[in-house]
Scaffold this motif. Structure first.
Motif, PDB file in Angstrom:
ATOM      1  N   GLN A 196       0.326  -1.414  -0.298  1.00  0.00           N
ATOM      2  CA  GLN A 196      -0.418   0.282  -0.024  1.00  0.00           C
ATOM      3  C   GLN A 196       0.881   1.422  -0.366  1.00  0.00           C
ATOM      4  O   GLN A 196       2.203   1.091   0.518  1.00  0.00           O
ATOM      5  N   LEU A 197       0.906   1.827  -0.727  1.00  0.00           N
ATOM      6  CA  LEU A 197       1.079   2.789  -1.057  1.00  0.00           C
ATOM      7  C   LEU A 197       0.915   4.583   0.078  1.00  0.00           C
ATOM      8  O   LEU A 197      -0.026   4.265   1.245  1.00  0.00           O
ATOM      9  N   GLU A 198       1.986   5.330   0.686  1.00  0.00           N
ATOM     10  CA  GLU A 198       1.597   5.734   2.121  1.00  0.00           C
ATOM     11  C   GLU A 198       0.437   6.772   2.165  1.00  0.00           C
ATOM     12  O   GLU A 198       0.864   7.594   0.731  1.00  0.00           O
ATOM     13  N   PRO A 199       0.166   7.658   1.996  1.00  0.00           N
ATOM     14  CA  PRO A 199      -0.634   8.961   2.584  1.00  0.00           C
ATOM     15  C   PRO A 199       0.003   9.658   2.378  1.00  0.00           C
ATOM     16  O   PRO A 199       0.908  10.426   3.207  1.00  0.00           O
ATOM     17  N   SER A 200      -0.554  11.037   1.838  1.00  0.00           N
ATOM     18  CA  SER A 200      -0.053  12.480   2.173  1.00  0.00           C
ATOM     19  C   SER A 200       0.130  12.824   3.470  1.00  0.00           C
ATOM     20  O   SER A 200      -1.884  13.265   3.195  1.00  0.00           O
ATOM     21  N   VAL A 201       0.790  13.342   4.898  1.00  0.00           N
ATOM     22  CA  VAL A 201       0.180  13.779   5.417  1.00  0.00           C
ATOM     23  C   VAL A 201       0.219  15.657   4.691  1.00  0.00           C
ATOM     24  O   VAL A 201       0.754  16.011   4.950  1.00  0.00           O
ATOM     25  N   PRO A 202      -1.399  15.955   5.719  1.00  0.00           N
ATOM     26  CA  PRO A 202      -1.720  17.184   5.949  1.00  0.00           C
ATOM     27  C   PRO A 202      -0.035  18.803   6.690  1.00  0.00           C
ATOM     28  O   PRO A 202       0.149  17.440   7.520  1.00  0.00           O
ATOM     29  N   ALA A 203       0.037  19.655   6.138  1.00  0.00           N
ATOM     30  CA  ALA A 203       1.042  20.451   7.049  1.00  0.00           C
ATOM     31  C   ALA A 203       0.395  20.009   8.457  1.00  0.00           C
ATOM     32  O   ALA A 203       1.448  20.183   9.171  1.00  0.00           O
ATOM     33  N   TRP A 233      -9.641   9.681   8.105  1.00  0.00           N
ATOM     34  CA  TRP A 233     -10.482  10.599   9.523  1.00  0.00           C
ATOM     35  C   TRP A 233     -11.150  11.365   8.923  1.00  0.00           C
ATOM     36  O   TRP A 233     -11.554  12.354   9.352  1.00  0.00           O
ATOM     37  N   MET A 234      -9.325  12.494   9.537  1.00  0.00           N
ATOM     38  CA  MET A 234      -9.045  13.955   9.809  1.00  0.00           C
ATOM     39  C   MET A 234      -9.488  14.909   8.323  1.00  0.00           C
ATOM     40  O   MET A 234     -10.454  15.938   8.946  1.00  0.00           O
ATOM     41  N   THR A 235      -8.782  14.472   7.521  1.00  0.00           N
ATOM     42  CA  THR A 235      -9.304  15.175   6.281  1.00  0.00           C
ATOM     43  C   THR A 235     -11.112  15.252   5.726  1.00  0.00           C
ATOM     44  O   THR A 235     -11.096  15.884   4.943  1.00  0.00           O
ATOM     45  N   SER A 236     -11.829  14.394   6.340  1.00  0.00           N
ATOM     46  CA  SER A 236     -13.239  13.872   5.498  1.00  0.00           C
ATOM     47  C   SER A 236     -14.184  14.455   6.382  1.00  0.00           C
ATOM     48  O   SER A 236     -15.077  14.653   6.072  1.00  0.00           O
ATOM     49  N   ASP A 244     -10.622  20.666  12.643  1.00  0.00           N
ATOM     50  CA  ASP A 244      -9.498  20.655  13.692  1.00  0.00           C
ATOM     51  C   ASP A 244     -10.064  19.861  15.112  1.00  0.00           C
ATOM     52  O   ASP A 244      -9.186  19.609  15.623  1.00  0.00           O
ATOM     53  N   LYS A 245     -10.772  19.657  15.376  1.00  0.00           N
ATOM     54  CA  LYS A 245     -11.719  19.073  16.224  1.00  0.00           C
ATOM     55  C   LYS A 245     -10.914  17.483  16.026  1.00  0.00           C
ATOM     56  O   LYS A 245     -10.511  16.637  17.482  1.00  0.00           O
ATOM     57  N   ARG A 246     -11.076  16.465  14.741  1.00  0.00           N
ATOM     58  CA  ARG A 246     -10.321  15.440  15.045  1.00  0.00           C
ATOM     59  C   ARG A 246      -9.138  15.335  15.185  1.00  0.00           C
ATOM     60  O   ARG A 246      -8.619  14.313  15.224  1.00  0.00           O
ATOM     61  N   LEU A 247      -8.249  16.788  14.487  1.00  0.00           N
ATOM     62  CA  LEU A 247      -6.708  16.771  14.020  1.00  0.00           C
ATOM     63  C   LEU A 247      -6.437  16.368  15.941  1.00  0.00           C
ATOM     64  O   LEU A 247      -5.697  15.779  16.750  1.00  0.00           O
ATOM     65  N   ASN A 273     -19.385  11.178   3.748  1.00  0.00           N
ATOM     66  CA  ASN A 273     -17.583  11.937   3.688  1.00  0.00           C
ATOM     67  C   ASN A 273     -17.098  11.453   2.454  1.00  0.00           C
ATOM     68  O   ASN A 273     -15.893  11.839   3.112  1.00  0.00           O
ATOM     69  N   PHE A 274     -16.799  10.875   1.785  1.00  0.00           N
ATOM     70  CA  PHE A 274     -15.853  10.549   0.823  1.00  0.00           C
ATOM     71  C   PHE A 274     -16.842  11.017  -0.883  1.00  0.00           C
ATOM     72  O   PHE A 274     -18.290  10.430  -0.525  1.00  0.00           O
ATOM     73  N   SER A 275     -16.257  11.537  -1.656  1.00  0.00           N
ATOM     74  CA  SER A 275     -16.956  11.772  -3.121  1.00  0.00           C
ATOM     75  C   SER A 275     -15.448  11.562  -4.302  1.00  0.00           C
ATOM     76  O   SER A 275     -15.212  12.187  -3.698  1.00  0.00           O
ATOM     77  N   ALA A 276     -16.365  11.765  -5.110  1.00  0.00           N
ATOM     78  CA  ALA A 276     -14.953  11.872  -6.438  1.00  0.00           C
ATOM     79  C   ALA A 276     -15.106  13.610  -6.819  1.00  0.00           C
ATOM     80  O   ALA A 276     -16.046  14.147  -6.433  1.00  0.00           O
ATOM     81  N   PRO A 277     -14.205  13.869  -6.746  1.00  0.00           N
ATOM     82  CA  PRO A 277     -14.124  15.523  -7.294  1.00  0.00           C
ATOM     83  C   PRO A 277     -15.221  15.331  -8.512  1.00  0.00           C
ATOM     84  O   PRO A 277     -15.656  15.197  -9.132  1.00  0.00           O
ATOM     85  N   GLU A 278     -15.858  17.290  -8.193  1.00  0.00           N
ATOM     86  CA  GLU A 278     -16.833  17.767 -10.117  1.00  0.00           C
ATOM     87  C   GLU A 278     -16.281  17.778 -10.837  1.00  0.00           C
ATOM     88  O   GLU A 278     -15.056  18.209 -10.936  1.00  0.00           O
ATOM     89  N   ALA A 279     -16.798  17.657 -11.706  1.00  0.00           N
ATOM     90  CA  ALA A 279     -15.732  17.290 -13.069  1.00  0.00           C
ATOM     91  C   ALA A 279     -16.402  19.101 -13.597  1.00  0.00           C
ATOM     92  O   ALA A 279     -17.638  19.402 -13.262  1.00  0.00           O
ATOM     93  N   ALA A 280     -15.360  19.624 -14.349  1.00  0.00           N
ATOM     94  CA  ALA A 280     -15.413  20.839 -14.864  1.00  0.00           C
ATOM     95  C   ALA A 280     -16.415  20.319 -16.242  1.00  0.00           C
ATOM     96  O   ALA A 280     -16.075  19.499 -16.579  1.00  0.00           O
TER      97      ALA A 280
END
Length: 281
Positions: A196-203, A233-236, A244-247, A273-280
Protein backbone atom coordinates in the motif's frame (compact mmCIF):
# COMPACT_ATOMS: atom_id res chain seq x y z
CA UNK A 1 -29.18 -59.99 -34.47
CA UNK A 2 -26.88 -59.63 -37.49
CA UNK A 3 -28.64 -56.37 -38.44
CA UNK A 4 -28.12 -55.04 -34.95
CA UNK A 5 -24.41 -55.89 -35.03
CA UNK A 6 -24.02 -54.23 -38.44
CA UNK A 7 -25.83 -51.08 -37.34
CA UNK A 8 -23.82 -50.56 -34.15
CA UNK A 9 -20.44 -49.88 -35.79
CA UNK A 10 -22.08 -47.51 -38.30
CA UNK A 11 -23.55 -45.44 -35.49
CA UNK A 12 -20.34 -45.57 -33.49
CA UNK A 13 -17.92 -44.62 -36.24
CA UNK A 14 -19.97 -42.39 -38.56
CA UNK A 15 -17.76 -39.41 -39.47
CA UNK A 16 -20.49 -36.94 -38.48
CA UNK A 17 -20.14 -38.08 -34.86
CA UNK A 18 -16.41 -37.46 -34.99
CA UNK A 19 -17.00 -34.00 -36.46
CA UNK A 20 -19.44 -33.19 -33.64
CA UNK A 21 -16.91 -34.37 -31.06
CA UNK A 22 -14.21 -32.30 -32.77
CA UNK A 23 -16.34 -29.17 -32.50
CA UNK A 24 -16.97 -29.79 -28.81
CA UNK A 25 -13.23 -30.28 -28.34
CA UNK A 26 -12.53 -27.08 -30.26
CA UNK A 27 -14.97 -25.11 -28.11
CA UNK A 28 -13.46 -26.57 -24.92
CA UNK A 29 -9.84 -26.00 -25.93
CA UNK A 30 -10.71 -22.54 -27.24
CA UNK A 31 -12.33 -21.70 -23.92
CA UNK A 32 -9.18 -22.75 -22.04
CA UNK A 33 -7.04 -20.69 -24.42
CA UNK A 34 -9.23 -17.63 -23.85
CA UNK A 35 -9.06 -18.19 -20.08
CA UNK A 36 -5.25 -18.06 -20.08
CA UNK A 37 -5.15 -14.93 -22.24
CA UNK A 38 -4.70 -16.26 -25.80
CA UNK A 39 -6.14 -13.65 -28.18
CA UNK A 40 -9.32 -14.44 -30.06
CA UNK A 41 -7.44 -13.82 -33.32
CA UNK A 42 -5.17 -16.80 -32.65
CA UNK A 43 -8.14 -18.94 -31.63
CA UNK A 44 -9.86 -17.96 -34.88
CA UNK A 45 -6.91 -19.33 -36.88
CA UNK A 46 -7.40 -22.68 -35.14
CA UNK A 47 -11.09 -22.55 -36.07
CA UNK A 48 -10.20 -21.86 -39.72
CA UNK A 49 -7.77 -24.80 -39.67
CA UNK A 50 -10.49 -27.13 -38.39
CA UNK A 51 -12.96 -25.90 -41.01
CA UNK A 52 -10.43 -26.42 -43.83
CA UNK A 53 -9.57 -29.89 -42.53
CA UNK A 54 -13.26 -30.79 -42.44
CA UNK A 55 -13.79 -29.64 -46.05
CA UNK A 56 -10.72 -31.58 -47.17
CA UNK A 57 -11.98 -34.69 -45.42
CA UNK A 58 -15.42 -34.44 -47.01
CA UNK A 59 -14.31 -33.64 -50.59
CA UNK A 60 -10.64 -34.51 -51.14
CA UNK A 61 -10.22 -37.87 -49.39
CA UNK A 62 -12.66 -40.20 -51.18
CA UNK A 63 -10.69 -43.26 -50.08
CA UNK A 64 -11.57 -42.55 -46.46
CA UNK A 65 -14.97 -40.99 -46.86
CA UNK A 66 -17.77 -40.54 -49.40
CA UNK A 67 -18.32 -36.98 -50.56
CA UNK A 68 -21.01 -35.33 -48.51
CA UNK A 69 -21.63 -31.58 -48.96
CA UNK A 70 -24.23 -31.65 -46.19
CA UNK A 71 -21.68 -32.94 -43.67
CA UNK A 72 -19.21 -30.29 -44.90
CA UNK A 73 -21.81 -27.57 -44.33
CA UNK A 74 -22.56 -28.92 -40.86
CA UNK A 75 -18.83 -28.89 -40.12
CA UNK A 76 -18.44 -25.26 -41.16
CA UNK A 77 -21.56 -24.29 -39.17
CA UNK A 78 -20.21 -26.09 -36.11
CA UNK A 79 -16.84 -24.33 -36.23
CA UNK A 80 -18.56 -20.97 -36.68
CA UNK A 81 -20.80 -21.70 -33.68
CA UNK A 82 -17.74 -22.55 -31.59
CA UNK A 83 -16.05 -19.30 -32.67
CA UNK A 84 -19.22 -17.29 -31.96
CA UNK A 85 -19.43 -18.76 -28.45
CA UNK A 86 -15.81 -17.82 -27.74
CA UNK A 87 -16.37 -14.32 -29.15
CA UNK A 88 -19.32 -13.82 -26.79
CA UNK A 89 -17.14 -14.87 -23.84
CA UNK A 90 -14.46 -12.32 -24.76
CA UNK A 91 -16.76 -9.50 -25.91
CA UNK A 92 -19.19 -9.50 -23.01
CA UNK A 93 -16.80 -10.36 -20.21
CA UNK A 94 -18.19 -13.80 -19.38
CA UNK A 95 -14.72 -15.03 -18.56
CA UNK A 96 -13.44 -14.29 -15.01
CA UNK A 97 -10.78 -11.67 -14.50
CA UNK A 98 -7.38 -13.12 -15.22
CA UNK A 99 -4.81 -13.68 -12.49
CA UNK A 100 -1.81 -11.42 -12.82
CA UNK A 101 1.63 -12.20 -11.49
CA UNK A 102 1.55 -13.51 -7.94
CA UNK A 103 -2.00 -14.77 -8.31
CA UNK A 104 -3.56 -11.29 -8.16
CA UNK A 105 -6.74 -10.61 -10.06
CA UNK A 106 -6.58 -8.31 -13.07
CA UNK A 107 -9.58 -6.03 -13.58
CA UNK A 108 -10.10 -4.59 -17.06
CA UNK A 109 -12.37 -1.65 -17.85
CA UNK A 110 -12.68 1.67 -19.68
CA UNK A 111 -13.34 5.07 -18.12
CA UNK A 112 -13.48 8.72 -19.15
CA UNK A 113 -10.88 11.25 -18.01
CA UNK A 114 -12.28 14.39 -16.40
CA UNK A 115 -10.74 17.68 -15.32
CA UNK A 116 -11.76 18.75 -11.80
CA UNK A 117 -13.89 21.82 -11.36
CA UNK A 118 -11.61 22.87 -8.48
CA UNK A 119 -8.90 24.02 -8.50
CA UNK A 120 -9.37 25.86 -11.77
CA UNK A 121 -5.75 25.47 -12.89
CA UNK A 122 -5.39 21.78 -11.95
CA UNK A 123 -3.02 19.84 -14.20
CA UNK A 124 -4.29 16.47 -12.97
CA UNK A 125 -7.36 14.63 -14.18
CA UNK A 126 -9.47 11.89 -12.64
CA UNK A 127 -11.68 8.99 -13.59
CA UNK A 128 -14.42 7.03 -11.85
CA UNK A 129 -14.40 3.25 -12.03
CA UNK A 130 -17.51 1.50 -13.37
CA UNK A 131 -19.31 -0.09 -10.44
CA UNK A 132 -18.86 -3.55 -11.95
CA UNK A 133 -15.07 -3.06 -11.95
CA UNK A 134 -15.01 -1.54 -8.46
CA UNK A 135 -17.05 -4.47 -7.12
CA UNK A 136 -14.17 -6.83 -7.96
CA UNK A 137 -11.83 -5.00 -5.58
CA UNK A 138 -11.31 -6.47 -2.10
CA UNK A 139 -12.60 -3.39 -0.27
CA UNK A 140 -14.99 -0.43 -0.59
CA UNK A 141 -12.40 1.73 1.18
CA UNK A 142 -9.14 3.18 -0.15
CA UNK A 143 -6.88 0.61 -1.76
CA UNK A 144 -3.65 0.70 -3.73
CA UNK A 145 -3.48 -0.92 -7.14
CA UNK A 146 -0.84 -1.66 -9.77
CA UNK A 147 -1.90 -1.31 -13.36
CA UNK A 148 -1.73 0.35 -16.74
CA UNK A 149 -3.63 3.31 -18.15
CA UNK A 150 -3.72 3.23 -21.96
CA UNK A 151 -0.61 1.05 -21.74
CA UNK A 152 1.30 3.32 -19.33
CA UNK A 153 2.20 1.57 -16.05
CA UNK A 154 1.29 3.16 -12.73
CA UNK A 155 0.80 2.51 -9.03
CA UNK A 156 -1.90 4.51 -7.32
CA UNK A 157 -4.45 4.57 -4.54
CA UNK A 158 -8.12 4.36 -5.44
CA UNK A 159 -10.43 6.41 -3.24
CA UNK A 160 -14.11 5.71 -2.48
CA UNK A 161 -16.58 7.90 -4.35
CA UNK A 162 -19.32 7.53 -1.72
CA UNK A 163 -21.60 5.85 -4.24
CA UNK A 164 -20.29 2.29 -4.02
CA UNK A 165 -17.40 2.74 -6.43
CA UNK A 166 -13.89 4.23 -6.51
CA UNK A 167 -12.15 7.07 -8.30
CA UNK A 168 -8.52 7.52 -9.36
CA UNK A 169 -6.49 10.71 -9.48
CA UNK A 170 -4.41 10.75 -12.67
CA UNK A 171 -1.30 12.95 -12.43
CA UNK A 172 -0.23 14.95 -15.46
CA UNK A 173 2.88 12.77 -15.87
CA UNK A 174 0.81 9.59 -16.14
CA UNK A 175 -1.72 11.15 -18.51
CA UNK A 176 1.07 12.38 -20.80
CA UNK A 177 2.85 9.02 -20.65
CA UNK A 178 -0.41 7.42 -21.79
CA UNK A 179 -0.85 10.00 -24.55
CA UNK A 180 -4.35 10.77 -23.27
CA UNK A 181 -6.32 13.98 -22.89
CA UNK A 182 -9.17 15.09 -20.66
CA UNK A 183 -12.47 14.07 -22.18
CA UNK A 184 -11.08 10.89 -23.73
CA UNK A 185 -12.03 7.37 -22.72
CA UNK A 186 -9.05 5.20 -21.76
CA UNK A 187 -8.57 1.49 -21.18
CA UNK A 188 -7.22 0.35 -17.81
CA UNK A 189 -5.99 -2.86 -16.29
CA UNK A 190 -5.56 -2.88 -12.52
CA UNK A 191 -4.82 -5.41 -9.79
CA UNK A 192 -4.76 -5.04 -5.99
CA UNK A 193 -1.20 -4.21 -5.01
CA UNK A 194 0.92 -6.26 -2.63
CA UNK A 195 2.07 -3.03 -0.97
CA UNK A 196 0.00 0.00 0.00
CA UNK A 197 1.18 3.54 -0.77
CA UNK A 198 1.88 5.87 2.11
CA UNK A 199 -0.71 8.65 2.44
CA UNK A 200 0.10 12.29 1.86
CA UNK A 201 0.19 13.78 5.35
CA UNK A 202 -1.46 17.22 5.63
CA UNK A 203 0.76 20.01 6.89
CA UNK A 204 -1.26 20.61 10.08
CA UNK A 205 -1.12 16.92 11.04
CA UNK A 206 2.59 16.77 10.26
CA UNK A 207 3.20 19.82 12.46
CA UNK A 208 1.11 18.40 15.32
CA UNK A 209 2.98 15.08 15.19
CA UNK A 210 6.33 16.85 15.26
CA UNK A 211 5.24 18.70 18.40
CA UNK A 212 4.18 15.51 20.22
CA UNK A 213 6.93 12.81 20.38
CA UNK A 214 4.62 10.21 21.97
CA UNK A 215 2.01 10.60 19.23
CA UNK A 216 4.73 10.57 16.58
CA UNK A 217 6.13 7.33 18.01
CA UNK A 218 2.74 5.59 17.79
CA UNK A 219 2.22 7.00 14.30
CA UNK A 220 5.54 5.58 13.13
CA UNK A 221 4.91 2.19 14.76
CA UNK A 222 1.54 1.62 13.12
CA UNK A 223 0.84 0.33 9.58
CA UNK A 224 0.52 2.17 6.27
CA UNK A 225 -3.20 1.37 6.11
CA UNK A 226 -3.70 2.66 9.67
CA UNK A 227 -1.88 5.92 8.86
CA UNK A 228 -4.04 6.27 5.76
CA UNK A 229 -7.17 5.79 7.88
CA UNK A 230 -6.04 8.48 10.32
CA UNK A 231 -5.55 10.95 7.46
CA UNK A 232 -8.86 10.00 5.81
CA UNK A 233 -10.79 10.32 9.07
CA UNK A 234 -9.29 13.72 9.82
CA UNK A 235 -9.58 15.24 6.35
CA UNK A 236 -13.08 13.91 5.60
CA UNK A 237 -14.61 16.45 7.95
CA UNK A 238 -16.61 18.87 5.81
CA UNK A 239 -16.24 21.85 8.17
CA UNK A 240 -13.03 23.45 9.42
CA UNK A 241 -14.11 23.06 13.07
CA UNK A 242 -14.81 19.36 12.50
CA UNK A 243 -11.36 18.89 10.99
CA UNK A 244 -9.68 20.78 13.85
CA UNK A 245 -11.58 18.70 16.41
CA UNK A 246 -10.56 15.46 14.69
CA UNK A 247 -6.93 16.59 14.49
CA UNK A 248 -6.86 17.19 18.23
CA UNK A 249 -8.60 13.86 18.84
CA UNK A 250 -6.15 12.01 16.61
CA UNK A 251 -3.13 13.42 18.42
CA UNK A 252 -4.68 12.58 21.81
CA UNK A 253 -5.44 8.98 20.80
CA UNK A 254 -2.01 8.49 19.23
CA UNK A 255 -0.32 9.95 22.31
CA UNK A 256 -2.13 7.32 24.39
CA UNK A 257 -0.94 4.50 22.17
CA UNK A 258 -4.01 3.96 20.00
CA UNK A 259 -2.72 2.79 16.61
CA UNK A 260 -5.99 2.61 14.65
CA UNK A 261 -8.93 4.93 14.33
CA UNK A 262 -12.21 3.08 14.39
CA UNK A 263 -15.91 3.46 13.86
CA UNK A 264 -16.05 5.64 10.77
CA UNK A 265 -17.42 4.78 7.35
CA UNK A 266 -14.39 4.09 5.14
CA UNK A 267 -16.55 3.72 2.01
CA UNK A 268 -18.45 6.98 2.41
CA UNK A 269 -21.70 5.23 1.43
CA UNK A 270 -23.46 5.67 4.76
CA UNK A 271 -21.72 8.75 6.10
CA UNK A 272 -21.40 10.69 2.84
CA UNK A 273 -17.92 11.75 3.91
CA UNK A 274 -16.17 10.73 0.67
CA UNK A 275 -16.88 11.61 -2.93
CA UNK A 276 -15.18 11.91 -6.30
CA UNK A 277 -14.22 15.45 -7.41
CA UNK A 278 -16.79 17.47 -9.29
CA UNK A 279 -15.99 17.45 -13.00
CA UNK A 280 -15.43 20.72 -14.84
CA UNK A 281 -17.92 21.48 -17.60
Amino acid sequence: MRMGKAATPAMRFHPTLWVALLHLLLAGIGFMWVMVGVTLRHVAWAVVAVAVANIAYEFLLPLLNTRDPVDAAYGIAGTLCALAWLWIIVRFGLRPAQPASGGRMTIRFKAKLFRPAEPKNASWTFLVLPKAASAKLPTRAMTTVDGTLAGAPFKGTLEPDGDGSHWLKVPKSLREAAGAKAGETVALEIAPSDTQLEPSVPADLRKALAANPAAKSTWTATTTVARRDWVAWMTSGKKAETRDKRLAGAIDMLENGKKRVCCFDRSGIAGGNFSAPEAAE
